[in-house]
Design an enzyme around this catalytic site. Structure first.
Site, PDB file in Angstrom:
ATOM      1  CG  HIS A 131      -1.950  -1.161   1.145  1.00  0.00           C
ATOM      2  ND1 HIS A 131      -2.401  -1.725  -0.032  1.00  0.00           N
ATOM      3  CD2 HIS A 131      -2.544  -1.874   2.137  1.00  0.00           C
ATOM      4  CE1 HIS A 131      -3.233  -2.726   0.243  1.00  0.00           C
ATOM      5  NE2 HIS A 131      -3.330  -2.847   1.546  1.00  0.00           N
ATOM      6  CD  GLU A 171      -7.485  -5.013  -2.363  1.00  0.00           C
ATOM      7  OE1 GLU A 171      -6.269  -5.019  -2.638  1.00  0.00           O
ATOM      8  OE2 GLU A 171      -7.933  -5.581  -1.356  1.00  0.00           O
ATOM      9  CG  HIS A 214      -7.716  -1.623   0.762  1.00  0.00           C
ATOM     10  ND1 HIS A 214      -8.419  -2.125   1.830  1.00  0.00           N
ATOM     11  CD2 HIS A 214      -6.817  -2.579   0.450  1.00  0.00           C
ATOM     12  CE1 HIS A 214      -7.947  -3.301   2.156  1.00  0.00           C
ATOM     13  NE2 HIS A 214      -6.965  -3.607   1.329  1.00  0.00           N
TER      14      HIS A 214
END
Ligand SMILES: *[C@@H]1O[C@H](CO)[C@@H](O)[C@H](O)[C@H]1NC(C)=O
Ligand SMILES: *[C@@H]1O[C@H](CO)[C@@H](O)[C@H](O)[C@H]1NC(C)=O
Ligand SMILES: *[C@@H]1O[C@H](CO)[C@@H](O)[C@H](O)[C@H]1NC(C)=O
Ligand SMILES: *[C@@H]1O[C@H](CO)[C@@H](O)[C@H](O)[C@H]1NC(C)=O
Length: 361
Positions: free
Chosen positions: A116, A327, A192
Protein backbone atom coordinates in the site's frame (compact mmCIF):
# COMPACT_ATOMS: atom_id res chain seq x y z
CA UNK A 1 13.32 -11.38 10.06
CA UNK A 2 11.24 -11.70 13.20
CA UNK A 3 8.01 -13.62 12.76
CA UNK A 4 5.92 -11.47 15.08
CA UNK A 5 5.99 -8.23 13.01
CA UNK A 6 5.18 -10.25 9.90
CA UNK A 7 2.03 -11.55 11.54
CA UNK A 8 0.98 -8.13 12.79
CA UNK A 9 1.46 -6.58 9.39
CA UNK A 10 -0.86 -9.14 7.93
CA UNK A 11 -3.80 -7.94 9.99
CA UNK A 12 -4.38 -4.25 10.21
CA UNK A 13 -1.15 -2.26 10.36
CA UNK A 14 -0.04 -0.23 13.35
CA UNK A 15 -0.19 3.40 12.30
CA UNK A 16 2.19 6.13 13.41
CA UNK A 17 0.09 8.92 14.89
CA UNK A 18 2.41 11.41 13.18
CA UNK A 19 1.43 10.18 9.71
CA UNK A 20 0.47 13.10 7.50
CA UNK A 21 1.55 15.75 9.97
CA UNK A 22 -0.66 17.43 12.56
CA UNK A 23 -0.66 20.78 10.71
CA UNK A 24 -1.90 19.48 7.38
CA UNK A 25 -4.80 17.71 9.08
CA UNK A 26 -6.43 21.13 9.53
CA UNK A 27 -7.22 20.95 5.82
CA UNK A 28 -9.11 17.67 6.01
CA UNK A 29 -12.88 17.73 5.54
CA UNK A 30 -15.82 15.51 4.69
CA UNK A 31 -17.49 15.89 1.29
CA UNK A 32 -20.95 14.55 0.39
CA UNK A 33 -22.02 13.56 -3.12
CA UNK A 34 -25.77 13.10 -3.33
CA UNK A 35 -28.14 12.08 -6.07
CA UNK A 36 -31.68 11.25 -4.88
CA UNK A 37 -31.37 8.58 -2.20
CA UNK A 38 -27.92 7.48 -3.39
CA UNK A 39 -25.11 9.20 -1.54
CA UNK A 40 -21.36 8.86 -1.18
CA UNK A 41 -19.33 10.42 1.60
CA UNK A 42 -15.64 11.18 0.91
CA UNK A 43 -12.72 12.77 2.65
CA UNK A 44 -9.59 14.29 1.12
CA UNK A 45 -7.62 12.34 3.77
CA UNK A 46 -6.21 9.54 1.62
CA UNK A 47 -8.92 10.06 -1.06
CA UNK A 48 -11.06 7.86 1.17
CA UNK A 49 -14.61 6.68 0.52
CA UNK A 50 -16.23 6.86 3.96
CA UNK A 51 -19.72 5.63 3.07
CA UNK A 52 -22.04 4.65 0.23
CA UNK A 53 -25.75 4.67 1.03
CA UNK A 54 -27.91 2.73 -1.41
CA UNK A 55 -31.47 1.27 -1.37
CA UNK A 56 -32.36 -2.41 -1.62
CA UNK A 57 -35.26 -4.30 -3.19
CA UNK A 58 -37.24 -4.04 0.06
CA UNK A 59 -37.11 -0.23 0.12
CA UNK A 60 -34.46 0.07 2.83
CA UNK A 61 -31.41 2.28 2.67
CA UNK A 62 -28.10 1.05 4.09
CA UNK A 63 -24.49 2.15 4.24
CA UNK A 64 -22.58 -0.68 2.55
CA UNK A 65 -19.03 0.58 3.30
CA UNK A 66 -16.97 -0.60 6.28
CA UNK A 67 -15.25 2.32 7.99
CA UNK A 68 -15.19 4.74 10.87
CA UNK A 69 -17.37 7.56 12.22
CA UNK A 70 -14.83 10.33 12.66
CA UNK A 71 -11.86 11.72 10.73
CA UNK A 72 -9.73 11.23 13.81
CA UNK A 73 -10.36 7.49 13.63
CA UNK A 74 -9.40 7.50 9.93
CA UNK A 75 -6.09 9.18 10.83
CA UNK A 76 -5.30 6.15 13.01
CA UNK A 77 -6.91 3.42 10.90
CA UNK A 78 -4.55 0.57 10.02
CA UNK A 79 -7.11 -1.55 8.14
CA UNK A 80 -7.17 0.67 5.02
CA UNK A 81 -10.89 1.31 5.18
CA UNK A 82 -11.68 2.96 1.82
CA UNK A 83 -8.57 4.93 0.72
CA UNK A 84 -6.83 5.15 -2.65
CA UNK A 85 -3.51 3.47 -1.94
CA UNK A 86 -0.33 4.20 -3.91
CA UNK A 87 2.13 5.03 -5.37
CA UNK A 88 2.18 1.24 -5.68
CA UNK A 89 -0.83 -0.15 -3.81
CA UNK A 90 0.18 -3.78 -4.23
CA UNK A 91 3.16 -5.53 -2.66
CA UNK A 92 6.78 -4.95 -3.66
CA UNK A 93 8.98 -7.89 -2.67
CA UNK A 94 11.64 -6.97 -0.08
CA UNK A 95 10.84 -3.29 -0.74
CA UNK A 96 13.37 -3.34 -3.55
CA UNK A 97 13.43 -2.94 -7.32
CA UNK A 98 15.76 -1.95 -10.12
CA UNK A 99 14.69 0.64 -12.69
CA UNK A 100 16.90 1.92 -15.50
CA UNK A 101 19.91 0.33 -13.79
CA UNK A 102 19.37 1.98 -10.40
CA UNK A 103 18.36 0.15 -7.21
CA UNK A 104 15.48 1.61 -5.18
CA UNK A 105 14.41 0.72 -1.64
CA UNK A 106 10.83 1.41 -0.60
CA UNK A 107 9.53 1.58 2.96
CA UNK A 108 9.03 -1.94 4.31
CA UNK A 109 5.78 -2.32 6.25
CA UNK A 110 4.50 -5.85 5.53
CA UNK A 111 6.93 -8.33 7.05
CA UNK A 112 9.97 -7.77 4.82
CA UNK A 113 7.95 -6.33 1.92
CA UNK A 114 6.23 -3.05 1.01
CA UNK A 115 2.44 -2.82 0.82
CA UNK A 116 0.00 0.00 0.00
CA UNK A 117 2.77 2.43 -0.92
CA UNK A 118 4.70 2.27 2.37
CA UNK A 119 4.35 3.94 5.75
CA UNK A 120 1.76 6.51 4.69
CA UNK A 121 1.64 6.01 0.92
CA UNK A 122 -1.23 8.01 -0.59
CA UNK A 123 -3.70 6.89 2.07
CA UNK A 124 -2.29 8.75 5.09
CA UNK A 125 -1.78 12.12 3.39
CA UNK A 126 -3.91 15.18 2.64
CA UNK A 127 -5.13 15.48 -0.97
CA UNK A 128 -5.95 18.91 -2.41
CA UNK A 129 -9.58 19.44 -3.39
CA UNK A 130 -9.48 20.80 -6.97
CA UNK A 131 -13.23 20.81 -7.65
CA UNK A 132 -16.32 19.89 -5.69
CA UNK A 133 -19.96 19.83 -6.79
CA UNK A 134 -22.17 18.31 -4.10
CA UNK A 135 -25.51 17.99 -5.90
CA UNK A 136 -27.25 18.14 -9.27
CA UNK A 137 -27.47 15.27 -11.74
CA UNK A 138 -23.79 14.22 -11.55
CA UNK A 139 -22.09 15.46 -8.38
CA UNK A 140 -18.33 15.01 -8.18
CA UNK A 141 -15.12 15.76 -6.36
CA UNK A 142 -11.67 15.96 -7.95
CA UNK A 143 -8.69 15.37 -5.68
CA UNK A 144 -5.01 15.96 -6.41
CA UNK A 145 -1.79 14.75 -4.82
CA UNK A 146 1.78 15.63 -5.76
CA UNK A 147 4.06 12.84 -4.57
CA UNK A 148 7.63 14.04 -4.23
CA UNK A 149 10.86 12.49 -5.50
CA UNK A 150 12.06 9.93 -2.95
CA UNK A 151 8.76 9.75 -1.05
CA UNK A 152 8.63 6.24 0.51
CA UNK A 153 11.71 5.52 -1.65
CA UNK A 154 10.05 5.94 -5.07
CA UNK A 155 11.81 7.79 -7.92
CA UNK A 156 10.67 11.16 -9.25
CA UNK A 157 7.77 13.52 -8.65
CA UNK A 158 4.35 12.13 -9.54
CA UNK A 159 1.11 14.09 -10.10
CA UNK A 160 -2.06 12.16 -9.33
CA UNK A 161 -5.70 13.14 -9.92
CA UNK A 162 -8.76 11.19 -8.79
CA UNK A 163 -12.34 12.16 -9.64
CA UNK A 164 -15.24 10.53 -7.79
CA UNK A 165 -18.56 11.14 -9.52
CA UNK A 166 -22.14 9.88 -9.36
CA UNK A 167 -22.59 9.36 -13.10
CA UNK A 168 -25.97 7.62 -13.14
CA UNK A 169 -28.61 6.15 -10.85
CA UNK A 170 -26.64 4.25 -8.18
CA UNK A 171 -23.41 4.50 -10.20
CA UNK A 172 -20.12 5.70 -8.70
CA UNK A 173 -17.35 6.38 -11.19
CA UNK A 174 -13.72 6.75 -10.10
CA UNK A 175 -11.34 8.10 -12.72
CA UNK A 176 -7.68 8.47 -11.86
CA UNK A 177 -4.64 9.58 -13.78
CA UNK A 178 -0.98 9.96 -12.96
CA UNK A 179 1.91 11.61 -14.75
CA UNK A 180 5.59 11.16 -13.98
CA UNK A 181 7.01 14.67 -13.80
CA UNK A 182 10.72 13.98 -14.17
CA UNK A 183 11.65 10.28 -13.75
CA UNK A 184 10.29 6.84 -14.56
CA UNK A 185 8.49 5.16 -11.65
CA UNK A 186 6.23 2.18 -10.98
CA UNK A 187 2.58 3.23 -10.47
CA UNK A 188 -0.29 0.99 -9.36
CA UNK A 189 -3.13 2.81 -7.61
CA UNK A 190 -5.62 0.66 -5.73
CA UNK A 191 -8.89 1.67 -4.06
CA UNK A 192 -9.18 -0.33 -0.84
CA UNK A 193 -12.96 -0.26 -0.36
CA UNK A 194 -14.54 -2.89 1.90
CA UNK A 195 -18.18 -3.60 1.01
CA UNK A 196 -20.92 -5.54 2.77
CA UNK A 197 -24.12 -5.44 0.71
CA UNK A 198 -26.20 -6.24 3.79
CA UNK A 199 -24.88 -3.04 5.38
CA UNK A 200 -21.60 -2.48 7.24
CA UNK A 201 -21.46 -4.39 10.50
CA UNK A 202 -24.36 -6.69 9.53
CA UNK A 203 -22.33 -9.90 9.76
CA UNK A 204 -20.16 -11.76 7.27
CA UNK A 205 -20.29 -11.73 3.47
CA UNK A 206 -19.94 -15.49 3.01
CA UNK A 207 -23.45 -15.75 1.54
CA UNK A 208 -22.85 -13.07 -1.10
CA UNK A 209 -22.77 -14.63 -4.58
CA UNK A 210 -19.73 -13.56 -6.55
CA UNK A 211 -19.06 -13.78 -10.27
CA UNK A 212 -15.65 -12.87 -11.69
CA UNK A 213 -14.63 -12.43 -15.34
CA UNK A 214 -11.40 -14.24 -14.60
CA UNK A 215 -10.26 -17.56 -16.02
CA UNK A 216 -6.73 -17.13 -14.66
CA UNK A 217 -4.99 -16.01 -11.48
CA UNK A 218 -1.44 -15.57 -10.24
CA UNK A 219 -0.65 -18.13 -7.51
CA UNK A 220 0.79 -16.33 -4.48
CA UNK A 221 3.26 -17.63 -1.89
CA UNK A 222 2.91 -17.43 1.89
CA UNK A 223 3.93 -13.75 1.83
CA UNK A 224 1.23 -13.15 -0.80
CA UNK A 225 3.88 -12.51 -3.46
CA UNK A 226 3.68 -13.97 -7.00
CA UNK A 227 7.22 -15.34 -6.57
CA UNK A 228 6.84 -18.12 -9.16
CA UNK A 229 5.77 -15.61 -11.83
CA UNK A 230 3.15 -18.16 -12.91
CA UNK A 231 -0.28 -17.41 -14.33
CA UNK A 232 -2.55 -20.43 -13.79
CA UNK A 233 -6.07 -21.41 -14.86
CA UNK A 234 -8.80 -21.21 -12.18
CA UNK A 235 -10.62 -24.21 -13.69
CA UNK A 236 -10.93 -27.00 -11.15
CA UNK A 237 -9.70 -24.86 -8.23
CA UNK A 238 -11.34 -23.03 -5.31
CA UNK A 239 -10.51 -19.78 -7.16
CA UNK A 240 -13.08 -20.37 -9.91
CA UNK A 241 -15.87 -17.75 -9.72
CA UNK A 242 -16.73 -17.77 -13.44
CA UNK A 243 -20.30 -18.65 -12.51
CA UNK A 244 -22.00 -17.04 -9.47
CA UNK A 245 -20.80 -18.81 -6.31
CA UNK A 246 -21.17 -17.88 -2.64
CA UNK A 247 -17.95 -16.34 -1.33
CA UNK A 248 -18.11 -18.79 1.56
CA UNK A 249 -18.53 -21.95 -0.53
CA UNK A 250 -14.79 -22.76 -0.55
CA UNK A 251 -13.29 -19.92 1.49
CA UNK A 252 -11.96 -22.23 4.20
CA UNK A 253 -9.95 -24.22 1.65
CA UNK A 254 -7.98 -21.16 0.55
CA UNK A 255 -4.77 -19.90 2.14
CA UNK A 256 -4.74 -16.15 2.80
CA UNK A 257 -1.01 -16.27 3.61
CA UNK A 258 0.83 -16.54 6.94
CA UNK A 259 -1.77 -18.58 8.75
CA UNK A 260 -4.86 -16.66 7.61
CA UNK A 261 -7.65 -18.40 5.73
CA UNK A 262 -9.63 -16.88 2.86
CA UNK A 263 -9.19 -15.10 -0.47
CA UNK A 264 -6.37 -12.62 -0.86
CA UNK A 265 -5.96 -13.52 -4.50
CA UNK A 266 -4.87 -11.70 -7.63
CA UNK A 267 -7.09 -12.51 -10.61
CA UNK A 268 -6.12 -11.82 -14.21
CA UNK A 269 -9.29 -10.34 -15.70
CA UNK A 270 -10.28 -11.63 -19.17
CA UNK A 271 -10.23 -9.12 -22.03
CA UNK A 272 -8.94 -5.58 -22.02
CA UNK A 273 -10.14 -1.98 -21.83
CA UNK A 274 -13.13 -0.91 -19.75
CA UNK A 275 -15.05 -4.14 -18.99
CA UNK A 276 -17.08 -5.89 -16.33
CA UNK A 277 -14.76 -7.39 -13.70
CA UNK A 278 -17.18 -8.64 -11.09
CA UNK A 279 -20.80 -8.89 -10.03
CA UNK A 280 -21.84 -9.56 -6.45
CA UNK A 281 -25.41 -10.23 -5.33
CA UNK A 282 -26.70 -10.68 -1.79
CA UNK A 283 -30.04 -12.54 -1.60
CA UNK A 284 -30.50 -11.71 2.07
CA UNK A 285 -30.54 -7.94 1.56
CA UNK A 286 -31.68 -7.81 -2.06
CA UNK A 287 -28.72 -5.67 -3.08
CA UNK A 288 -26.04 -6.13 -5.72
CA UNK A 289 -23.06 -4.39 -7.29
CA UNK A 290 -21.17 -4.64 -10.54
CA UNK A 291 -17.60 -3.42 -10.86
CA UNK A 292 -16.19 -2.29 -14.18
CA UNK A 293 -12.58 -1.21 -14.71
CA UNK A 294 -9.79 -0.88 -17.28
CA UNK A 295 -6.90 -2.59 -15.48
CA UNK A 296 -5.28 -6.00 -16.12
CA UNK A 297 -6.05 -7.58 -12.75
CA UNK A 298 -7.98 -7.49 -9.48
CA UNK A 299 -7.23 -8.58 -5.93
CA UNK A 300 -10.12 -10.32 -4.18
CA UNK A 301 -9.75 -9.89 -0.42
CA UNK A 302 -12.38 -11.34 1.89
CA UNK A 303 -11.49 -9.50 5.09
CA UNK A 304 -9.45 -12.44 6.42
CA UNK A 305 -7.50 -10.13 8.74
CA UNK A 306 -10.58 -8.63 10.40
CA UNK A 307 -11.59 -10.09 13.76
CA UNK A 308 -13.86 -9.37 16.70
CA UNK A 309 -11.51 -6.72 18.08
CA UNK A 310 -11.91 -4.52 14.95
CA UNK A 311 -14.58 -1.89 15.62
CA UNK A 312 -16.28 0.18 12.95
CA UNK A 313 -19.05 2.76 12.72
CA UNK A 314 -21.14 3.05 15.87
CA UNK A 315 -18.76 0.63 17.60
CA UNK A 316 -20.02 -2.27 15.47
CA UNK A 317 -17.82 -5.35 15.39
CA UNK A 318 -16.31 -6.14 11.99
CA UNK A 319 -15.42 -9.79 12.38
CA UNK A 320 -13.58 -12.11 10.00
CA UNK A 321 -15.15 -12.00 6.49
CA UNK A 322 -17.16 -8.92 7.57
CA UNK A 323 -16.52 -7.28 4.17
CA UNK A 324 -14.97 -7.92 0.78
CA UNK A 325 -12.58 -5.82 -1.30
CA UNK A 326 -12.42 -5.86 -5.10
CA UNK A 327 -9.12 -4.07 -5.76
CA UNK A 328 -8.69 -3.41 -9.47
CA UNK A 329 -4.98 -3.16 -10.19
CA UNK A 330 -1.87 -4.13 -12.12
CA UNK A 331 -0.19 -7.42 -11.19
CA UNK A 332 1.38 -7.59 -7.71
CA UNK A 333 5.13 -6.92 -7.64
CA UNK A 334 5.04 -6.20 -11.39
CA UNK A 335 8.17 -4.05 -11.07
CA UNK A 336 10.15 -7.19 -10.18
CA UNK A 337 8.51 -9.43 -12.81
CA UNK A 338 9.33 -8.54 -16.43
CA UNK A 339 7.01 -11.37 -17.54
CA UNK A 340 4.00 -9.42 -16.16
CA UNK A 341 2.40 -6.38 -17.87
CA UNK A 342 4.56 -3.37 -17.04
CA UNK A 343 3.43 -0.86 -14.41
CA UNK A 344 6.30 1.51 -15.17
CA UNK A 345 5.30 5.05 -16.06
CA UNK A 346 7.75 7.30 -17.88
CA UNK A 347 7.70 11.08 -18.25
CA UNK A 348 5.39 11.95 -21.15
CA UNK A 349 3.13 8.93 -20.52
CA UNK A 350 -0.19 8.99 -18.66
CA UNK A 351 -1.40 6.28 -16.29
CA UNK A 352 -5.20 6.03 -16.34
CA UNK A 353 -7.14 3.79 -14.01
CA UNK A 354 -10.93 3.95 -14.19
CA UNK A 355 -13.44 2.13 -12.01
CA UNK A 356 -17.23 2.08 -12.08
CA UNK A 357 -19.38 0.69 -9.28
CA UNK A 358 -22.99 0.07 -10.38
CA UNK A 359 -25.32 -0.83 -7.55
CA UNK A 360 -28.64 -2.56 -8.27
CA UNK A 361 -31.51 -4.01 -6.31
C1 LIG B 1 -7.35 -8.80 15.54
O1 LIG B 1 -7.06 -7.77 14.62
C2 LIG B 1 -6.22 -6.78 15.17
C3 LIG B 1 -6.11 -5.67 14.15
O2 LIG B 1 -5.69 -6.17 12.93
C4 LIG B 1 -4.87 -7.39 15.52
O3 LIG B 1 -4.04 -6.41 16.10
C5 LIG B 1 -5.09 -8.53 16.50
O4 LIG B 1 -3.87 -9.19 16.72
C6 LIG B 1 -6.09 -9.54 15.97
N1 LIG B 1 -6.41 -10.50 16.99
C7 LIG B 1 -6.45 -11.80 16.74
C8 LIG B 1 -6.85 -12.65 17.89
O5 LIG B 1 -6.22 -12.29 15.65
C1 LIG C 1 -4.30 24.21 3.54
O1 LIG C 1 -4.64 24.29 2.15
C2 LIG C 1 -4.30 25.54 1.57
C3 LIG C 1 -4.83 25.54 0.15
O2 LIG C 1 -4.54 24.32 -0.49
C4 LIG C 1 -2.79 25.73 1.65
O3 LIG C 1 -2.43 26.98 1.11
C5 LIG C 1 -2.36 25.66 3.13
O4 LIG C 1 -0.96 25.70 3.20
C6 LIG C 1 -2.84 24.39 3.77
N1 LIG C 1 -2.58 24.42 5.19
C7 LIG C 1 -2.02 23.43 5.83
C8 LIG C 1 -1.85 23.62 7.31
O5 LIG C 1 -1.65 22.39 5.29
C1 LIG D 1 -35.05 5.73 -3.75
O1 LIG D 1 -35.40 6.60 -4.81
C2 LIG D 1 -36.09 5.95 -5.86
C3 LIG D 1 -36.21 6.95 -7.02
O2 LIG D 1 -36.71 8.17 -6.57
C4 LIG D 1 -37.43 5.46 -5.35
O3 LIG D 1 -38.11 4.79 -6.37
C5 LIG D 1 -37.19 4.51 -4.18
O4 LIG D 1 -38.42 4.16 -3.60
C6 LIG D 1 -36.32 5.16 -3.11
N1 LIG D 1 -35.99 4.14 -2.12
C7 LIG D 1 -35.85 4.41 -0.82
C8 LIG D 1 -35.58 3.25 0.06
O5 LIG D 1 -35.93 5.54 -0.37
C1 LIG E 1 -6.13 14.10 -15.12
O1 LIG E 1 -7.37 14.41 -14.51
C2 LIG E 1 -7.58 15.79 -14.30
C3 LIG E 1 -8.88 15.92 -13.51
O2 LIG E 1 -9.93 15.32 -14.17
C4 LIG E 1 -7.66 16.50 -15.64
O3 LIG E 1 -7.84 17.88 -15.44
C5 LIG E 1 -6.35 16.25 -16.37
O4 LIG E 1 -6.43 16.82 -17.66
C6 LIG E 1 -6.06 14.78 -16.48
N1 LIG E 1 -4.71 14.61 -17.00
C7 LIG E 1 -4.46 13.83 -18.05
C8 LIG E 1 -3.04 13.82 -18.49
O5 LIG E 1 -5.30 13.15 -18.61
Amino acid sequence: MARAPAFLALMCLVVSSLAGGAEAKNNVSVYMLKRGNFSVKMTNWGATIMSIVVPNSKGHLADVVLGKDTLNEYFNDGCYFGPLTGRVGQRIARGRFVLDGKVYHTYVNDGRNTIHGGRRGFSKVVWTVKEYVAGGSSPYITLFYRSFDGEEGFPGDLDVYATYQLTGPYALSIRTNATAVNRATPVNLLQHLYLNLGGEGSGDVLGHKLRLAASRYTPLDDELLPSSGRVAPVAGTSYDFRSPTPIGARVRRVSGGRGLVGYDTNYVIDGEGMRKFAAVWDDASGRGVELWANQPAMQLYTGNGLNDTVRGKGGKVYGRYGGFCLETQGYPDAVNHPEFPSQTLRPGQVYKHDMLYKFYF
